[in-house]
Design an enzyme around this catalytic site. Structure first.
Site, PDB file in Angstrom:
ATOM      1  N   HIS A  47      12.778  24.946  42.896  1.00 29.31           N
ATOM      2  CA  HIS A  47      13.795  24.411  41.755  1.00 29.31           C
ATOM      3  C   HIS A  47      13.247  25.459  40.354  1.00 29.31           C
ATOM      4  CE1 HIS A  47      15.846  21.840  44.794  1.00 29.31           C
ATOM      5  NE2 HIS A  47      14.510  22.076  45.238  1.00 29.31           N
ATOM      6  N   HIS A  51      18.589  28.948  41.136  1.00 27.58           N
ATOM      7  CA  HIS A  51      18.478  28.536  42.581  1.00 27.58           C
ATOM      8  C   HIS A  51      19.652  27.764  43.103  1.00 27.58           C
ATOM      9  CE1 HIS A  51      17.103  24.885  40.415  1.00 27.58           C
ATOM     10  NE2 HIS A  51      17.403  24.312  41.415  1.00 27.58           N
ATOM     11  N   ASP A  53      20.687  24.152  45.469  1.00 27.81           N
ATOM     12  CA  ASP A  53      19.799  22.928  46.210  1.00 27.81           C
ATOM     13  C   ASP A  53      20.497  22.981  47.642  1.00 27.81           C
ATOM     14  OD1 ASP A  53      18.695  22.449  43.761  1.00 27.81           O
ATOM     15  OD2 ASP A  53      19.946  20.587  43.245  1.00 27.81           O
ATOM     16  N   HIS A  57      17.159  18.567  49.440  1.00 26.16           N
ATOM     17  CA  HIS A  57      16.370  18.303  48.476  1.00 26.16           C
ATOM     18  C   HIS A  57      16.498  16.522  48.052  1.00 26.16           C
ATOM     19  CE1 HIS A  57      14.857  18.962  44.517  1.00 26.16           C
ATOM     20  NE2 HIS A  57      16.174  18.949  43.839  1.00 26.16           N
ATOM     21  N   GLU A 170      22.156  26.043  40.351  1.00 27.37           N
ATOM     22  CA  GLU A 170      21.436  25.815  38.945  1.00 27.37           C
ATOM     23  C   GLU A 170      20.721  26.745  38.448  1.00 27.37           C
ATOM     24  OE1 GLU A 170      20.865  21.124  40.170  1.00 27.37           O
ATOM     25  OE2 GLU A 170      19.391  22.477  41.134  1.00 27.37           O
TER      26      GLU A 170
HETATM   27  N1  KYN Z   1      11.845  19.996  40.836  1.00 23.69           N
HETATM   28  C1  KYN Z   1      11.789  18.719  40.592  1.00 23.69           C
HETATM   29  C2  KYN Z   1      10.542  18.022  40.400  1.00 23.69           C
HETATM   30  C3  KYN Z   1      10.210  16.743  40.426  1.00 23.69           C
HETATM   31  C4  KYN Z   1      11.496  16.021  40.184  1.00 23.69           C
HETATM   32  C5  KYN Z   1      12.562  16.386  40.340  1.00 23.69           C
HETATM   33  C6  KYN Z   1      12.720  17.858  40.566  1.00 23.69           C
HETATM   34  C7  KYN Z   1      14.193  18.483  40.584  1.00 23.69           C
HETATM   35  O1  KYN Z   1      14.370  19.762  40.977  1.00 23.69           O
HETATM   36  C8  KYN Z   1      15.464  17.451  40.774  1.00 23.69           C
HETATM   37  C9  KYN Z   1      16.509  18.040  40.428  1.00 23.69           C
HETATM   38  N2  KYN Z   1      17.356  17.119  40.774  1.00 23.69           N
HETATM   39  C10 KYN Z   1      17.237  19.303  40.648  1.00 23.69           C
HETATM   40  O2  KYN Z   1      17.188  19.787  41.729  1.00 23.69           O
HETATM   41  O3  KYN Z   1      17.919  19.358  39.771  1.00 23.69           O
HETATM   42 ZN    ZN Z   2      19.464  20.013  41.545  1.00 21.02          ZN
HETATM   43 ZN    ZN Z   3      17.356  22.229  42.119  1.00 23.84          ZN
END
Ligand code: KYN
Ligand code: ZN
Ligand code: ZN
Length: 208
Positions: A47, A51, A53, A57, A170
């Site tokens: 992430h 990238h 998802d 995820h 994203e």
């Molecule tokens: N990399 C992380 C590490 C810790 C906690 C959340 C994330 C996320 O990437 C969450 C998010 N929902 C995302 O994909 O946009």
């Molecule tokens: Zn995300």
């Molecule tokens: Zn992401």
């Protein structure tokens, strides 16, 4: 024909999600050591930067990257500017004609310093996914690290988009792009087990 690169550069120091794996590239086996070639080693959270998802995820039973429909990551896309808002919902897009749009890229301009992970971003509200689904949109792209607020644990936007069959892209870089219609190419890597994938995202302008 010119390609517009809408990917964020990946280099040591690239901003990552707080607490997540830092990006690192190093030559682990140099030309001097191997006698023939430099061989690189990459460590990163998936992430990071630009990238996609995959549903795994945020859902233990969700699909992995290899199971996603590649067709969604290549094809006609519309980019619209929705900057200056703290969140985006159905109301914010009501004025746009999205007839025939399959891939929609939203420019929020809310990741203001590309050299730092943002403290706050424009996020997507829960009513956006059904609105996009009703218009036939299958992929949403954003210029921020998440479609949800950065401190969200429930991830309402991620789950809502997934349940409406809308794929998530994203971390785009869109500040240098004019709103309009393009061909998007943002193919994920063939990662069989992964919860997402870095992509090289580009837009190809249509010449008329
Ligand atoms: N990399 C992380 C590490 C810790 C906690 C959340 C994330 C996320 O990437 C969450 C998010 N929902 C995302 O994909 O946009
Ligand atoms: Zn995300
Ligand atoms: Zn992401």
């Amino acid at each position: 024909m010119t390609l517009i690169d809408i990917s964020r550069p990946l280099q040591n120091g690239t901003p990552t999600w707080p607490g997540d794996t830092a990006f690192s590239y190093e030559v682990s086996w140099s030309k001097e050591q191997s006698g023939s070639v430099n061989v690189g080693k990459l460590t990163m959270s998936i992430h990071t930067g630009t990238h996609i998802d995959s549903p795994f995820h945020f859902d233990n039973d969700g699909r992995k990257v290899m199971e996603l429909d590649l067709q969604l990551y290549i094809g006609p896309a519309r980019m619209i500017d929705v900057s200056g808002r703290s969140s985006i919902g159905a109301d914010d897009l009501a004025a746009y004609d999205l007839e025939g749009v399959t891939r929609l890229l939203l420019r929020t301009n809310s990741w203001t310093n590309a050299n730092e992970f943002p403290a706050q971003i424009t996020y997507l509200r829960a009513d956006l996914a059904p609105f996009l689904h009703a218009r036939g949109i299958r992929l949403i792209g954003v210029d921020v690290p998440s479609v949800d607020p950065l401190d969200s644990k429930e991830l309402a936007a991620h789950h809502g988009l997934h349940s409406h069959d809308i794929h998530i892209l994203e971390g785009l870089a869109l500040e240098h792009v004019a709103p309009g219609d393009y061909e998007l190419i943002a193919l994920p890597l063939p990662l069989t087990e992964a919860d997402g994938s870095p992509v090289r995202a580009v837009l190809r302008p249509y010449t008329t």
